[in-house]
Design a protein around this motif. Structure first.
Motif, PDB file in Angstrom:
ATOM      1  N   ASP A  29      98.041  10.349  24.345  1.00 47.97           N
ATOM      2  CA  ASP A  29      98.512   9.401  25.260  1.00 47.97           C
ATOM      3  C   ASP A  29      97.048   8.621  25.968  1.00 47.97           C
ATOM      4  OD1 ASP A  29     100.938   9.755  25.105  1.00 47.97           O
ATOM      5  OD2 ASP A  29     101.348  11.198  26.689  1.00 47.97           O
ATOM      6  N   TYR A  32      96.897   5.959  23.540  1.00 50.03           N
ATOM      7  CA  TYR A  32      97.937   5.073  23.790  1.00 50.03           C
ATOM      8  C   TYR A  32      97.678   4.237  25.106  1.00 50.03           C
ATOM      9  CZ  TYR A  32     102.860   3.786  24.786  1.00 50.03           C
ATOM     10  OH  TYR A  32     103.925   3.090  25.181  1.00 50.03           O
ATOM     11  N   SER A  33      97.080   4.817  26.001  1.00 48.19           N
ATOM     12  CA  SER A  33      96.818   4.327  27.378  1.00 48.19           C
ATOM     13  C   SER A  33      95.774   2.959  27.230  1.00 48.19           C
ATOM     14  CB  SER A  33      96.448   5.274  28.622  1.00 48.19           C
ATOM     15  OG  SER A  33      97.338   6.268  28.798  1.00 48.19           O
ATOM     16  N   THR A  62     107.098  -2.777  26.020  1.00 51.20           N
ATOM     17  CA  THR A  62     105.805  -2.137  26.423  1.00 51.20           C
ATOM     18  C   THR A  62     105.896  -1.335  27.503  1.00 51.20           C
ATOM     19  OG1 THR A  62     104.739  -3.981  26.976  1.00 51.20           O
ATOM     20  CG2 THR A  62     104.416  -3.561  24.946  1.00 51.20           C
ATOM     21  N   TYR A  66     105.675   2.913  27.811  1.00 49.46           N
ATOM     22  CA  TYR A  66     104.555   3.631  28.240  1.00 49.46           C
ATOM     23  C   TYR A  66     105.047   4.670  29.656  1.00 49.46           C
ATOM     24  CZ  TYR A  66      99.969   4.041  30.509  1.00 49.46           C
ATOM     25  OH  TYR A  66      98.619   4.615  30.911  1.00 49.46           O
ATOM     26  N   CYS A 257     103.395  10.589  20.769  1.00 53.62           N
ATOM     27  CA  CYS A 257     102.108   9.374  20.881  1.00 53.62           C
ATOM     28  C   CYS A 257     102.623   8.135  20.154  1.00 53.62           C
ATOM     29  CB  CYS A 257     101.048   9.916  20.667  1.00 53.62           C
ATOM     30  SG  CYS A 257     100.576  11.352  21.811  1.00 53.62           S
ATOM     31  N   GLY A 260     105.254   5.686  20.963  1.00 52.39           N
ATOM     32  CA  GLY A 260     104.805   4.752  21.987  1.00 52.39           C
ATOM     33  C   GLY A 260     103.830   3.591  21.412  1.00 52.39           C
ATOM     34  N   ILE A 261     102.912   4.125  20.688  1.00 52.99           N
ATOM     35  CA  ILE A 261     101.934   3.390  19.961  1.00 52.99           C
ATOM     36  C   ILE A 261     102.406   2.014  18.936  1.00 52.99           C
ATOM     37  CG2 ILE A 261      99.580   3.412  18.729  1.00 52.99           C
ATOM     38  CD1 ILE A 261      98.997   6.002  19.940  1.00 52.99           C
ATOM     39  N   THR A 264     104.213  -0.879  20.443  1.00 52.32           N
ATOM     40  CA  THR A 264     103.447  -1.426  21.307  1.00 52.32           C
ATOM     41  C   THR A 264     102.362  -2.499  20.711  1.00 52.32           C
ATOM     42  OG1 THR A 264     103.332   0.224  22.962  1.00 52.32           O
ATOM     43  CG2 THR A 264     101.428  -1.253  23.168  1.00 52.32           C
TER      44      THR A 264
END
Length: 333
Positions: A29, A32-33, A62, A66, A257, A260-261, A264
């Motif tokens: 993450d 990812y952030s 997105t 997140y 992870c 989400g990635i 995005t």
């Protein structure tokens, strides 16, 4: 409570998996952030500087993804503190604390992960549909599998949150069967979408100038556009999910992870205009443009050749005239 309730190797493996899963998800993450905030900066500030209208569709994908990922990570850290700090007098008490976590905590963790998976699957099917020139025939199979997977996802979430629900099962570990079916359908939908996207990219490579790119750029574009890493994460996670141990903890942390990635990166490439257009109209336009440029180049080359030939003929004629004048002058003398 005494540590005799569980074998020592089971206690060690379980506690080790819980701790490492939280650490791996935190590291993932973090990556990812960095991707999310950089994408947000590019979407908000760079496009505003250029006077381009902000794409609302990018934020619809997105930002919720997140937020769900951060909620899931926060729950895992709260559980890690509860397991290893608050109730850590014995190893057995620590493990029982994790296994008997509050119902709201388990429910929120399941719901966030399920919503992330559904959003990621939807983005994959949508991208496959767009790349195939919005042809529903290309996306009908993965879309149908995704719809069926939604039903199993709901059943799995309900039974995992409340094992005593009205579902036709009574054992507490039966939710894994629904989860396995859901992730199997999700994996099938993702693999089909990934394969169709890769085939489309390679098929129109020459028309879009993709073959002229450097090898590493071509590989990166295929990986990002087709979500290969997301598919690989699912392939590794699914066989370990049905095992009666904690071996699925590590691939699950990676899968969360990547869930989400991957969407995005896809949505940000489309919103920033970085993604290549693989539509039929673009291929026709590109082909006509290439033919026009080739024709112009050939015409320019022909014109240059004619100019050189004309100059050479003029120089030869001038030389012959000069030689003739000199010859006539010699005869007069």
């Amino acid at each position: 409570m005494s540590d005799d309730a569980f074998p020592p190797d089971v206690l060690f493996a379980a506690r080790d998996a819980i701790f490492n899963m939280t650490a791996m998800e935190t590291f993932g993450d973090g990556i990812y952030s960095a991707i999310f905030w950089f994408t947000l900066y590019m979407l908000v500030f760079r496009r505003r500087e250029k006077g381009v209208r902000l794409p609302i569709s990018a934020f619809v994908v997105t930002i919720p993804l997140y937020m769900l990922a951060m909620i899931h990570l926060g729950i895992h850290w709260w559980l890690a503190r509860l397991t290893f700090v608050v109730h850590a007098e014995t190893s057995t008490e620590s493990l029982l604390t994790f296994l008997n976590q509050p119902q709201w905590c388990n429910a929120l963790s399941v719901v966030t992960f399920s919503l992330m998976s559904l959003i990621a699957d939807f983005v994959m099917v949508w991208r496959c549909w767009v790349i195939w020139d919005r042809n529903w025939k290309a996306a009908v199979v993965p879309f149908t599998m995704m719809l069926v997977a939604v039903a199993f996802c709901i059943m799995s979430a309900i039974f995992q949150i409340d094992p005593a629900s009205g579902l036709p099962t009574s054992e507490s570990n039966k939710f894994a069967k629904f989860s396995a079916v859901y992730f199997g359908l999700s994996l099938g939908s993702t693999v089909i979408s990934t394969s169709l996207i890769v085939y489309r990219i390679v098929a129109v490579a020459r028309d879009t100038g993709f073959h002229l790119e450097k090898p590493y750029r071509k590989v990166l574009e295929i990986i990002v556009e087709s979500a290969v890493l997301y598919s690989i994460s699912q392939i590794i996670f699914l066989p370990l999910l049905v095992r009666d141990d904690f071996s699925d903890a590590y691939p699950q942390a990676v899968l969360i992870c990547m869930t989400g990635i991957t969407p995005t990166l896809i949505s940000s490439r489309v919103s920033l205009g970085v993604s290549r257009d693989y539509s039929t109209s673009n291929r026709t336009t590109t082909a006509h443009t290439s033919m026009f440029i080739a024709a112009q180049t050939e015409t320019a080359a022909t014109g240059a050749s004619k100019t050189v030939n004309n100059n050479s003929n003029n120089e030869l004629a001038s030389f012959d005239s000069k030689q003739e004048k000199e010859h006539n002058s010699y005869e007069v003398v």
